[in-house]
Design a protein around this motif. Sequence first.
Motif, PDB file in Angstrom:
ATOM      1  N   ASN A   1       0.830  -1.204   0.000  1.00  0.00           N
ATOM      2  CA  ASN A   1       0.000   0.000   0.000  1.00  0.00           C
ATOM      3  C   ASN A   1       0.867   1.258   0.000  1.00  0.00           C
ATOM      4  O   ASN A   1       0.512   2.257  -0.618  1.00  0.00           O
ATOM      5  N   GLU A   2       2.007   1.216   0.680  1.00  0.00           N
ATOM      6  CA  GLU A   2       2.941   2.341   0.671  1.00  0.00           C
ATOM      7  C   GLU A   2       3.608   2.509  -0.693  1.00  0.00           C
ATOM      8  O   GLU A   2       3.869   3.626  -1.132  1.00  0.00           O
ATOM      9  N   LEU A   3       3.930   1.383  -1.336  1.00  0.00           N
ATOM     10  CA  LEU A   3       4.682   1.410  -2.588  1.00  0.00           C
ATOM     11  C   LEU A   3       3.841   1.787  -3.803  1.00  0.00           C
ATOM     12  O   LEU A   3       4.353   2.408  -4.734  1.00  0.00           O
ATOM     13  N   LEU A   4       2.582   1.405  -3.828  1.00  0.00           N
ATOM     14  CA  LEU A   4       1.759   1.601  -5.023  1.00  0.00           C
ATOM     15  C   LEU A   4       1.732   3.041  -5.538  1.00  0.00           C
ATOM     16  O   LEU A   4       1.910   3.258  -6.738  1.00  0.00           O
ATOM     17  N   PRO A   5       1.546   4.045  -4.679  1.00  0.00           N
ATOM     18  CA  PRO A   5       1.547   5.411  -5.222  1.00  0.00           C
ATOM     19  C   PRO A   5       2.889   5.758  -5.885  1.00  0.00           C
ATOM     20  O   PRO A   5       2.918   6.448  -6.902  1.00  0.00           O
ATOM     21  N   CYS A   6       3.980   5.290  -5.319  1.00  0.00           N
ATOM     22  CA  CYS A   6       5.305   5.559  -5.896  1.00  0.00           C
ATOM     23  C   CYS A   6       5.461   4.855  -7.241  1.00  0.00           C
ATOM     24  O   CYS A   6       6.025   5.414  -8.184  1.00  0.00           O
ATOM     25  N   LEU A   7       4.982   3.628  -7.324  1.00  0.00           N
ATOM     26  CA  LEU A   7       5.124   2.854  -8.554  1.00  0.00           C
ATOM     27  C   LEU A   7       4.280   3.423  -9.694  1.00  0.00           C
ATOM     28  O   LEU A   7       4.606   3.235 -10.863  1.00  0.00           O
ATOM     29  N   GLU A   8       3.199   4.100  -9.334  1.00  0.00           N
ATOM     30  CA  GLU A   8       2.296   4.632 -10.345  1.00  0.00           C
ATOM     31  C   GLU A   8       2.525   6.117 -10.638  1.00  0.00           C
ATOM     32  O   GLU A   8       1.887   6.674 -11.517  1.00  0.00           O
ATOM     33  N   ALA A   9       3.469   6.734  -9.924  1.00  0.00           N
ATOM     34  CA  ALA A   9       3.730   8.165 -10.119  1.00  0.00           C
ATOM     35  C   ALA A   9       4.523   8.391 -11.399  1.00  0.00           C
ATOM     36  O   ALA A   9       5.353   7.568 -11.775  1.00  0.00           O
ATOM     37  N   PRO A  10       4.279   9.516 -12.061  1.00  0.00           N
ATOM     38  CA  PRO A  10       5.098   9.849 -13.230  1.00  0.00           C
ATOM     39  C   PRO A  10       6.548  10.092 -12.795  1.00  0.00           C
ATOM     40  O   PRO A  10       6.787  10.511 -11.660  1.00  0.00           O
ATOM     41  N   PRO A  11       7.504   9.841 -13.664  1.00  0.00           N
ATOM     42  CA  PRO A  11       8.923   9.970 -13.302  1.00  0.00           C
ATOM     43  C   PRO A  11       9.290  11.323 -12.684  1.00  0.00           C
ATOM     44  O   PRO A  11      10.101  11.382 -11.769  1.00  0.00           O
ATOM     45  N   GLU A  12       8.675  12.387 -13.154  1.00  0.00           N
ATOM     46  CA  GLU A  12       9.025  13.710 -12.627  1.00  0.00           C
ATOM     47  C   GLU A  12       8.556  13.928 -11.185  1.00  0.00           C
ATOM     48  O   GLU A  12       8.994  14.858 -10.519  1.00  0.00           O
ATOM     49  N   GLU A  13       7.686  13.045 -10.694  1.00  0.00           N
ATOM     50  CA  GLU A  13       7.194  13.184  -9.326  1.00  0.00           C
ATOM     51  C   GLU A  13       7.896  12.251  -8.345  1.00  0.00           C
ATOM     52  O   GLU A  13       7.603  12.281  -7.155  1.00  0.00           O
ATOM     53  N   LEU A  14       8.809  11.433  -8.820  1.00  0.00           N
ATOM     54  CA  LEU A  14       9.509  10.502  -7.937  1.00  0.00           C
ATOM     55  C   LEU A  14      10.441  11.261  -7.002  1.00  0.00           C
ATOM     56  O   LEU A  14      11.144  12.179  -7.413  1.00  0.00           O
ATOM     57  N   THR A  15      10.448  10.850  -5.738  1.00  0.00           N
ATOM     58  CA  THR A  15      11.214  11.564  -4.721  1.00  0.00           C
ATOM     59  C   THR A  15      12.303  10.724  -4.087  1.00  0.00           C
ATOM     60  O   THR A  15      13.001  11.195  -3.202  1.00  0.00           O
TER      61      THR A  15
END
Length: 119
Positions: A63-77
């Motif tokens: 559940n923690e990882l899913l938003p990161c995996l689905e984020a566009p590359p420019e939003e990765l932190t």
Amino acid sequence: MRIGELAEATGVSTRSLRYYEEQGLIRSSRTAGGWRDFDSSMVERVVLIQHLFAAGLCSATINELLPCLEAPPEELTGVLEELLAQQAERLKAKRRDIERELDILRALRKETALPGHAA
């Protein structure tokens, strides 16, 4: 698509899909008749969830990882990379524990082997 169709498309049981929804891993809307209605994008998400479970991750971590995996590359932190590194370390520690337990069992077998029998 209904839950049975999602189950058929992904090879995942309806029971598991209900669990995924309960855990917030997938989402559906409800029809006027109260049926679950899943967007077709949930097929890919369920497959991804299956891969993450196969990697030994729990539903809370997924559940923690899913938003990161689905984020566009420019939003990765960098959060995704850190979470994955933590999980890799957890699995390495688990492997070390298993190897230690196997070494103990091998030693016990060797110590307790009957004369003339290989351990």
